[in-house]
Design an enzyme around this catalytic site. Structure first.
Site, mmCIF file in Angstrom:
data_model
loop_
_atom_site.group_PDB
_atom_site.id
_atom_site.type_symbol
_atom_site.label_atom_id
_atom_site.label_comp_id
_atom_site.label_asym_id
_atom_site.label_seq_id
_atom_site.Cartn_x
_atom_site.Cartn_y
_atom_site.Cartn_z
ATOM 1 C CD GLN A 95 -2.141 -1.468 3.221
ATOM 2 O OE1 GLN A 95 -3.637 -1.203 2.887
ATOM 3 N NE2 GLN A 95 -1.439 -1.688 3.744
ATOM 4 C CG HIS A 113 -3.130 2.371 -1.531
ATOM 5 N ND1 HIS A 113 -2.899 2.757 -0.157
ATOM 6 C CD2 HIS A 113 -3.876 1.513 -2.223
ATOM 7 C CE1 HIS A 113 -4.302 1.882 0.310
ATOM 8 N NE2 HIS A 113 -4.788 1.398 -1.330
ATOM 9 N N GLY A 180 2.956 -4.324 8.917
ATOM 10 C CA GLY A 180 3.204 -2.838 9.169
ATOM 11 C C GLY A 180 1.461 -2.086 9.033
ATOM 12 C CG LEU A 207 5.474 -1.239 17.223
ATOM 13 C CD1 LEU A 207 6.475 -1.824 17.154
ATOM 14 C CD2 LEU A 207 5.218 0.909 16.689
ATOM 15 C CD GLU A 208 -0.333 -0.373 17.963
ATOM 16 O OE1 GLU A 208 0.451 0.166 18.779
ATOM 17 O OE2 GLU A 208 -1.058 0.227 17.473
ATOM 18 C CB ALA A 224 8.873 -3.754 10.334
HETATM 19 N N1 APR Z 1 6.748 -2.282 13.183
HETATM 20 C C1 APR Z 1 6.095 -2.677 12.285
HETATM 21 N N2 APR Z 1 4.708 -2.237 12.489
HETATM 22 C C2 APR Z 1 4.665 -1.124 12.471
HETATM 23 C C3 APR Z 1 6.214 0.275 12.798
HETATM 24 C C4 APR Z 1 7.090 -0.521 13.456
HETATM 25 N N3 APR Z 1 7.898 0.429 12.995
HETATM 26 N N4 APR Z 1 5.423 1.477 13.348
HETATM 27 C C5 APR Z 1 3.842 1.734 13.234
HETATM 28 N N5 APR Z 1 3.800 0.192 12.529
HETATM 29 C C6 APR Z 1 2.092 -0.039 12.711
HETATM 30 C C7 APR Z 1 1.342 0.816 13.575
HETATM 31 O O1 APR Z 1 0.966 -0.535 14.379
HETATM 32 C C8 APR Z 1 -0.244 0.008 12.692
HETATM 33 O O2 APR Z 1 -0.264 -0.846 12.522
HETATM 34 O O3 APR Z 1 2.527 -0.219 10.791
HETATM 35 C C9 APR Z 1 0.770 0.248 11.321
HETATM 36 C C10 APR Z 1 0.496 1.742 10.121
HETATM 37 O O4 APR Z 1 -0.922 2.117 9.780
HETATM 38 P P1 APR Z 1 -1.300 3.190 9.397
HETATM 39 O O5 APR Z 1 -0.946 4.345 9.349
HETATM 40 O O6 APR Z 1 -2.726 3.298 9.278
HETATM 41 O O7 APR Z 1 -1.065 2.971 7.834
HETATM 42 P P2 APR Z 1 -1.215 1.516 6.720
HETATM 43 O O8 APR Z 1 -2.490 0.582 7.044
HETATM 44 O O9 APR Z 1 -0.644 1.274 5.654
HETATM 45 O O10 APR Z 1 -2.899 2.947 5.529
HETATM 46 C C11 APR Z 1 -3.296 2.584 4.565
HETATM 47 O O11 APR Z 1 -4.186 4.559 3.980
HETATM 48 O O12 APR Z 1 -4.085 7.422 4.343
HETATM 49 C C12 APR Z 1 -3.884 5.220 3.740
HETATM 50 O O13 APR Z 1 -3.478 5.209 1.760
HETATM 51 C C13 APR Z 1 -3.152 5.370 2.665
HETATM 52 O O14 APR Z 1 -1.841 3.263 1.709
HETATM 53 C C14 APR Z 1 -2.440 4.068 3.205
HETATM 54 C C15 APR Z 1 -3.817 3.527 3.451
#
Ligand code: APR
Length: 242
Positions: A95, A113, A180, A207-208, A224
């Site tokens: 994504q 995306h 992630g 992460l969670e 990660a």
């Molecule tokens: N290692 C692993 N996971 C992590 C880390 C890390 N160091 N840091 C953050 N995370 C996790 C968070 O806990 C969270 O669950 O990554 C996730 C990030 O979530 P979002 O910010 O919502 O990102 P994402 O899921 O990729 O968003 C999806 O939303 O806004 C749109 O188009 C955008 O592609 C994006 C889509």
């Protein structure tokens, strides 16, 4: 048994969390991009029509942030190293609009995306690589139209790219891994259910626990850069188990 011995067809979905330790902001964590910016003001086609300068500037800034010394981290590298050595089917769906997976060496990769360093002309539909800032006055180098260039990004309400290829891969995989991502945005958030319906083992590396935690057969939690290399048995380049 290693992952490579146990499974023949692997689909991975990555999200912003995999690039967080490279210094790219996620969207919904504390300090995430959507804390400072309203989605409806910067990430929809309607926003682009009503205030193109603001939307283009948002993506210009993100492109610059991606270029500012950001490097692939151990998680990107581990996925590329695993793909390199795995003799089954491997498909990485991201994504993320950054280019860290390809810079790490991933090959079978779908940017569902879009991509931050590509631009699309709405008039001639040409998609091309560009590191230049866009403005409402930018001219398409292919058809010379002015004011028709937009980031090659899938905005909210638009159809993600490569959905046929992704559905095909999900329907035949025996392992689906989500890395992630918070599970907030569809259709990506629904991939775990498609994979489950088709009998795949499903794993969340995050992460969670995400919103979709209960849909996964297995969950492994932590940064990660630690959990991805460990899960794939890659302790730095050259020591893959697979
Ligand atoms: N290692 C692993 N996971 C992590 C880390 C890390 N160091 N840091 C953050 N995370 C996790 C968070 O806990 C969270 O669950 O990554 C996730 C990030 O979530 P979002 O910010 O919502 O990102 P994402 O899921 O990729 O968003 C999806 O939303 O806004 C749109 O188009 C955008 O592609 C994006 C889509």
């Amino acid at each position: 048994m290693t992952i490579a011995e146990k499974y023949r067809s692997i689909v991975i979905l990555s999200g912003a969390g995999i690039s967080a330790e490279s210094g790219i902001r996620t969207f919904r964590d504390t300090g995430g991009l959507w804390e400072d910016h309203a989605i409806e003001e910067v990430a929809t086609y309607e926003a682009y029509l009503s205030n193109p300068a603001k939307v283009l500037d948002f993506y210009n800034q993100r492109r610059r942030a991606m270029r500012a010394g950001v490097q692939p981290n151990a998680a990107h590298v581990a996925l590329a190293a695993f793909e390199d050595r795995f003799d089954g089917n491997f498909c990485l769906v991201t994504q993320n609009v950054d280019d860290l997976h390809e810079r790490a060496g991933s090959r079978h990769l779908f940017h569902m995306h879009g991509e931050l360093d590509k631009v699309r002309c709405q008039k001639c539909l040409e998609v091309f690589a560009s590191g230049e800032d866009l403005t409402p006055q930018s001219i398409c180098p292919w058809c010379m139209a002015q004011g028709q260039l937009r980031p090659h990004i899938v905005w909210f309400g638009e159809m993600p790219h490569f959905m046929d290829e992704i559905e095909q891969a999900l329907s035949s995989c025996d392992l689906f891994i989500s890395i992630g991502t918070s599970g907030n945005v569809y259709p990506a958030a629904g991939f775990v259910q498609t994979a489950r319906r088709n009998g795949a083992h499903t794993v969340e590396l995050n992460l969670e626990p995400s919103l979709n935690e209960t849909l996964f057969a297995e969950g492994i939690y932590g940064p990660a850069t630690e959990i991805v290399p460990r899960y794939f048995g890659i302790d730095g380049i050259g020591s893959a188990e697979c």
